[in-house]
Design a protein around this motif. Structure first.
Motif, PDB file in Angstrom:
ATOM      1  N   TYR A 275       0.833  -1.210   0.000  1.00 18.38           N
ATOM      2  CA  TYR A 275       0.000   0.000   0.000  1.00 18.38           C
ATOM      3  C   TYR A 275       0.866   1.258   0.000  1.00 18.38           C
ATOM      4  O   TYR A 275       0.523   2.261  -0.635  1.00 18.38           O
ATOM      5  CB  TYR A 275      -0.952  -0.001   1.193  1.00 18.38           C
ATOM      6  N   ASP A 276       2.003   1.213   0.684  1.00 12.09           N
ATOM      7  CA  ASP A 276       2.903   2.370   0.653  1.00 12.09           C
ATOM      8  C   ASP A 276       3.447   2.606  -0.750  1.00 12.09           C
ATOM      9  O   ASP A 276       3.603   3.758  -1.193  1.00 12.09           O
ATOM     10  CB  ASP A 276       4.065   2.168   1.632  1.00 12.09           C
ATOM     11  N   ALA A 277       3.745   1.518  -1.461  1.00  8.73           N
ATOM     12  CA  ALA A 277       4.216   1.671  -2.842  1.00  8.73           C
ATOM     13  C   ALA A 277       3.153   2.333  -3.708  1.00  8.73           C
ATOM     14  O   ALA A 277       3.468   3.115  -4.622  1.00  8.73           O
ATOM     15  CB  ALA A 277       4.600   0.314  -3.416  1.00  8.73           C
ATOM     16  N   ILE A 278       1.892   2.047  -3.437  1.00  5.58           N
ATOM     17  CA  ILE A 278       0.789   2.685  -4.166  1.00  5.58           C
ATOM     18  C   ILE A 278       0.663   4.150  -3.758  1.00  5.58           C
ATOM     19  O   ILE A 278       0.626   5.054  -4.598  1.00  5.58           O
ATOM     20  CB  ILE A 278      -0.527   1.932  -3.893  1.00  5.58           C
ATOM     21  N   ASP A 279       0.604   4.393  -2.444  1.00  6.45           N
ATOM     22  CA  ASP A 279       0.327   5.743  -1.945  1.00  6.45           C
ATOM     23  C   ASP A 279       1.459   6.726  -2.203  1.00  6.45           C
ATOM     24  O   ASP A 279       1.229   7.939  -2.293  1.00  6.45           O
ATOM     25  CB  ASP A 279       0.034   5.683  -0.446  1.00  6.45           C
ATOM     26  N   GLU A 280       2.681   6.214  -2.290  1.00 13.23           N
ATOM     27  CA  GLU A 280       3.841   7.087  -2.482  1.00 13.23           C
ATOM     28  C   GLU A 280       4.262   7.202  -3.944  1.00 13.23           C
ATOM     29  O   GLU A 280       5.347   7.695  -4.253  1.00 13.23           O
ATOM     30  CB  GLU A 280       5.003   6.561  -1.637  1.00 13.23           C
ATOM     31  N   SER A 281       3.366   6.775  -4.849  1.00 10.84           N
ATOM     32  CA  SER A 281       3.706   6.769  -6.274  1.00 10.84           C
ATOM     33  C   SER A 281       3.220   8.007  -7.014  1.00 10.84           C
ATOM     34  O   SER A 281       3.342   8.077  -8.246  1.00 10.84           O
ATOM     35  CB  SER A 281       3.117   5.523  -6.942  1.00 10.84           C
ATOM     36  N   ASN A 282       2.653   8.986  -6.293  1.00 10.06           N
ATOM     37  CA  ASN A 282       2.143  10.218  -6.927  1.00 10.06           C
ATOM     38  C   ASN A 282       1.125   9.922  -8.025  1.00 10.06           C
ATOM     39  O   ASN A 282       1.105  10.582  -9.067  1.00 10.06           O
ATOM     40  CB  ASN A 282       3.294  11.057  -7.490  1.00 10.06           C
ATOM     41  N   GLY A 283       0.304   8.895  -7.786  1.00 11.76           N
ATOM     42  CA  GLY A 283      -0.774   8.584  -8.709  1.00 11.76           C
ATOM     43  C   GLY A 283      -0.414   7.620  -9.815  1.00 11.76           C
ATOM     44  O   GLY A 283      -1.276   7.254 -10.624  1.00 11.76           O
ATOM     45  N   PHE A 284       0.858   7.184  -9.875  1.00 14.37           N
ATOM     46  CA  PHE A 284       1.232   6.198 -10.902  1.00 14.37           C
ATOM     47  C   PHE A 284       0.465   4.897 -10.672  1.00 14.37           C
ATOM     48  O   PHE A 284      -0.023   4.281 -11.614  1.00 14.37           O
ATOM     49  CB  PHE A 284       2.739   5.952 -10.865  1.00 14.37           C
ATOM     50  N   TYR A 285       0.361   4.483  -9.406  1.00 14.67           N
ATOM     51  CA  TYR A 285      -0.487   3.356  -9.013  1.00 14.67           C
ATOM     52  C   TYR A 285      -1.719   3.914  -8.308  1.00 14.67           C
ATOM     53  O   TYR A 285      -1.610   4.804  -7.461  1.00 14.67           O
ATOM     54  CB  TYR A 285       0.249   2.416  -8.059  1.00 14.67           C
ATOM     55  N   THR A 286      -2.880   3.400  -8.665  1.00 18.85           N
ATOM     56  CA  THR A 286      -4.117   3.805  -7.994  1.00 18.85           C
ATOM     57  C   THR A 286      -4.820   2.564  -7.459  1.00 18.85           C
ATOM     58  O   THR A 286      -5.054   1.606  -8.204  1.00 18.85           O
ATOM     59  CB  THR A 286      -5.059   4.557  -8.951  1.00 18.85           C
ATOM     60  N   PHE A 301      -5.023  -2.840  -7.590  1.00 17.28           N
ATOM     61  CA  PHE A 301      -4.533  -1.554  -8.082  1.00 17.28           C
ATOM     62  C   PHE A 301      -4.401  -1.561  -9.594  1.00 17.28           C
ATOM     63  O   PHE A 301      -4.393  -2.619 -10.239  1.00 17.28           O
ATOM     64  CB  PHE A 301      -3.184  -1.208  -7.440  1.00 17.28           C
ATOM     65  N   ASN A 302      -4.307  -0.359 -10.144  1.00 23.13           N
ATOM     66  CA  ASN A 302      -4.110  -0.161 -11.570  1.00 23.13           C
ATOM     67  C   ASN A 302      -2.928   0.760 -11.818  1.00 23.13           C
ATOM     68  O   ASN A 302      -2.557   1.563 -10.953  1.00 23.13           O
ATOM     69  CB  ASN A 302      -5.358   0.451 -12.214  1.00 23.13           C
ATOM     70  N   LEU A 303      -2.350   0.670 -13.003  1.00 24.03           N
ATOM     71  CA  LEU A 303      -1.330   1.587 -13.459  1.00 24.03           C
ATOM     72  C   LEU A 303      -1.981   2.647 -14.343  1.00 24.03           C
ATOM     73  O   LEU A 303      -3.199   2.590 -14.570  1.00 24.03           O
ATOM     74  CB  LEU A 303      -0.238   0.817 -14.201  1.00 24.03           C
ATOM     75  N   PRO A 304      -1.215   3.614 -14.871  1.00 21.80           N
ATOM     76  CA  PRO A 304      -1.845   4.736 -15.584  1.00 21.80           C
ATOM     77  C   PRO A 304      -2.636   4.354 -16.829  1.00 21.80           C
ATOM     78  O   PRO A 304      -3.511   5.111 -17.260  1.00 21.80           O
ATOM     79  CB  PRO A 304      -0.650   5.622 -15.951  1.00 21.80           C
ATOM     80  N   SER A 305      -2.339   3.217 -17.436  1.00 23.84           N
ATOM     81  CA  SER A 305      -3.056   2.809 -18.641  1.00 23.84           C
ATOM     82  C   SER A 305      -3.120   1.299 -18.703  1.00 23.84           C
ATOM     83  O   SER A 305      -2.372   0.591 -18.014  1.00 23.84           O
ATOM     84  CB  SER A 305      -2.344   3.343 -19.889  1.00 23.84           C
ATOM     85  N   GLU A 306      -3.994   0.808 -19.568  1.00 23.12           N
ATOM     86  CA  GLU A 306      -4.094  -0.638 -19.744  1.00 23.12           C
ATOM     87  C   GLU A 306      -2.802  -1.194 -20.336  1.00 23.12           C
ATOM     88  O   GLU A 306      -2.393  -2.317 -20.023  1.00 23.12           O
ATOM     89  CB  GLU A 306      -5.287  -0.978 -20.645  1.00 23.12           C
ATOM     90  N   GLU A 307      -2.155  -0.408 -21.187  1.00 21.18           N
ATOM     91  CA  GLU A 307      -0.882  -0.839 -21.746  1.00 21.18           C
ATOM     92  C   GLU A 307       0.164  -1.000 -20.644  1.00 21.18           C
ATOM     93  O   GLU A 307       0.947  -1.965 -20.640  1.00 21.18           O
ATOM     94  CB  GLU A 307      -0.392   0.164 -22.786  1.00 21.18           C
ATOM     95  N   VAL A 330     -12.709  -7.299 -13.242  1.00 30.83           N
ATOM     96  CA  VAL A 330     -12.258  -5.976 -12.814  1.00 30.83           C
ATOM     97  C   VAL A 330     -11.016  -5.531 -13.578  1.00 30.83           C
ATOM     98  O   VAL A 330     -10.861  -4.355 -13.929  1.00 30.83           O
ATOM     99  CB  VAL A 330     -11.962  -5.964 -11.292  1.00 30.83           C
ATOM    100  N   GLY A 331     -10.127  -6.490 -13.856  1.00 32.08           N
ATOM    101  CA  GLY A 331      -8.891  -6.164 -14.549  1.00 32.08           C
ATOM    102  C   GLY A 331      -7.852  -5.591 -13.598  1.00 32.08           C
ATOM    103  O   GLY A 331      -7.951  -5.718 -12.380  1.00 32.08           O
ATOM    104  N   GLY A 332      -6.833  -4.955 -14.169  1.00 30.88           N
ATOM    105  CA  GLY A 332      -5.775  -4.387 -13.354  1.00 30.88           C
ATOM    106  C   GLY A 332      -4.920  -5.453 -12.691  1.00 30.88           C
ATOM    107  O   GLY A 332      -4.688  -6.525 -13.247  1.00 30.88           O
ATOM    108  N   CYS A 333      -4.463  -5.137 -11.488  1.00 34.92           N
ATOM    109  CA  CYS A 333      -3.544  -6.016 -10.760  1.00 34.92           C
ATOM    110  C   CYS A 333      -4.095  -6.321  -9.374  1.00 34.92           C
ATOM    111  O   CYS A 333      -4.844  -5.532  -8.801  1.00 34.92           O
ATOM    112  CB  CYS A 333      -2.172  -5.354 -10.631  1.00 34.92           C
ATOM    113  N   ARG A 334      -3.684  -7.462  -8.847  1.00 38.16           N
ATOM    114  CA  ARG A 334      -4.101  -7.858  -7.502  1.00 38.16           C
ATOM    115  C   ARG A 334      -3.000  -8.696  -6.871  1.00 38.16           C
ATOM    116  O   ARG A 334      -2.552  -9.683  -7.444  1.00 38.16           O
ATOM    117  CB  ARG A 334      -5.404  -8.657  -7.547  1.00 38.16           C
ATOM    118  N   ALA A 335      -2.595  -8.289  -5.685  1.00 38.35           N
ATOM    119  CA  ALA A 335      -1.640  -9.072  -4.896  1.00 38.35           C
ATOM    120  C   ALA A 335      -2.380  -9.644  -3.694  1.00 38.35           C
ATOM    121  O   ALA A 335      -2.875  -8.882  -2.858  1.00 38.35           O
ATOM    122  CB  ALA A 335      -0.479  -8.198  -4.438  1.00 38.35           C
TER     123      ALA A 335
END
Length: 361
Positions: A275-286, A301-307, A330-335
């Motif tokens: 979660y810290d990697a997500i929150d400290e990414s300045n919106g790169f990970y949401t 979580f998701n990255l900035p684009s599907e690509e 849902v798509g995206g990523c899940r850990a």
């Protein structure tokens, strides 16, 4: 062989020590000269395993004597039908709290059996949160109130449970059982498929308050009655003996870790890394889930684009990360950071997420 970091959502990681124990005992369990899979379920050697699993489960979750622990089959999906078959009588309502796909599936099955209603739902917000307790609607003739404690697809989890006194509170805890202490006495029935935190697939654990065993419907087939399994110590028919043996081994491991309180602390530490990697990414990970509803078990979580999602997942696979794809709906990523996922794996994922972000911004 390349090192693998197993983040599968289920069947999921098992403790290495448990796997090694099973490996060592596979062909000669307890000096019987046979595998535990070959033993009669009526033998004293197997019954010792069976009863120890029940005893350890009661100890670890501090289950009162007024509850029974049952070993069932059919996964949580069969419980979606067993619950209303037992308790949803004419003139009563099955009341469901919707927080994700699995609670929707439970409601769908109950609708086939009797009258249902929805106490609360966050579907309109794409299940990013848990329904607020003070927003829930109850009825005097509720047969029960049903919830799903952790939502694997959307990555949300109940932090606190509603105090339901007018009817039994029933919970599907398949994906967070044994991950944190719970007050069992808040519930009339808890059920959980084993393949997240308890063992391999094939065994379902139910914790049921004894008075509910008497609330039976005579027309329900014997195999679908909780009382059938309670009266026979879950040995009414041949149980999945190897799955119960593995469950016993996982429970032994959990006790060796310091019990559920120690496991919860470790789970918090593991989840915080990601979660810290997500929150400290300045919106790169949401993250998909609202912060106050985040799960300790499934981090979505998701990255900035599907690509970016596709590239991230492909690179992760190359590096030995397994099971990071989000659910197909849902798509995206899940850990999925279940109990057996080691801290080392979460540290490695955190580092990979940070490196990928720095190299792709």
């Amino acid at each position: 062989m390349q090192k693998v970091y197993n983040f599968n959502a289920g069947p999921s990681a098992l403790p290495k020590e448990v796997l090694e124990k099973a490996q060592a005992e596979l062909t000669n369990f307890n000096e019987t000269g046979m595998s535990v899979m070959e033993l009669s379920h009526r033998s004293k050697e197997y019954e010792a395993v069976h009863n120890e699993a029940i005893s350890l489960f009661k100890e670890l979750l501090n289950i009162p004597d007024s509850y029974k622990v049952l070993f069932l089959q059919g996964g949580a999906s069969l419980q979606f039908s067993m619950v209303p078959l037992q308790f949803l009588k004419p003139g009563t309502i099955g009341n469901y709290i919707l927080s994700g796909a699995w609670s929707e599936k439970a409601l769908k099955e109950a609708k086939l059996i009797g009258e249902t209603t929805i106490a609360g739902s966050t579907k309109n917000s794409e299940y990013r949160s848990i329904p607020a307790i003070d927003s829930l609607t109850f009825n005097d003739n509720d047969a029960y109130v049903h919830l799903t404690s952790n939502n694997t697809i959307y990555g949300t989890q109940w932090a606190d449970f509603p105090a339901v006194t007018h009817a039994p509170l029933i919970a599907d805890m398949s994906s967070d059982i044994l991950s944190r202490p719970i007050d069992v006495e808040k519930f009339g029935l808890i059920y959980a498929g084993a393949q997240k935190n308890l063992g391999p697939s094939g065994i379902t654990v139910a914790i049921i308050r004894e008075d509910l065993l008497e609330a039976e419907v005579e027309s329900v087939p014997s195999m679908l009655r909780y009382k059938t399994h309670s009266d026979t110590n879950s040995l009414y028919h041949t149980p999945p003996t190897f799955a119960i043996y593995m469950l016993r081994n996982v429970l032994q491991w959990a006790k060796e870790q310091g019990g559920v309180e120690a496991i919860e602390r470790k789970n918090q530490e593991k989840a915080k890394l990601i979660y810290d990697a997500i929150d400290e990414s300045n919106g790169f990970y949401t993250g998909h889930a609202d912060k106050d509803a985040r799960s300790l078990m499934n981090i979505t979580f998701n990255l900035p684009s599907e690509e970016h999602n596709k590239t991230f997942l492909a690179k992760a696979k190359e590096l030995g990360f397994v099971g990071l794809n989000g659910h197909r709906s849902v798509g995206g990523c899940r850990a999925s950071t279940y109990n057996a996922v080691p801290l080392e794996a979460c540290m490695a994922l955190r580092d990979f997420m940070n490196d990928y972000r720095l190299n792709n911004q």
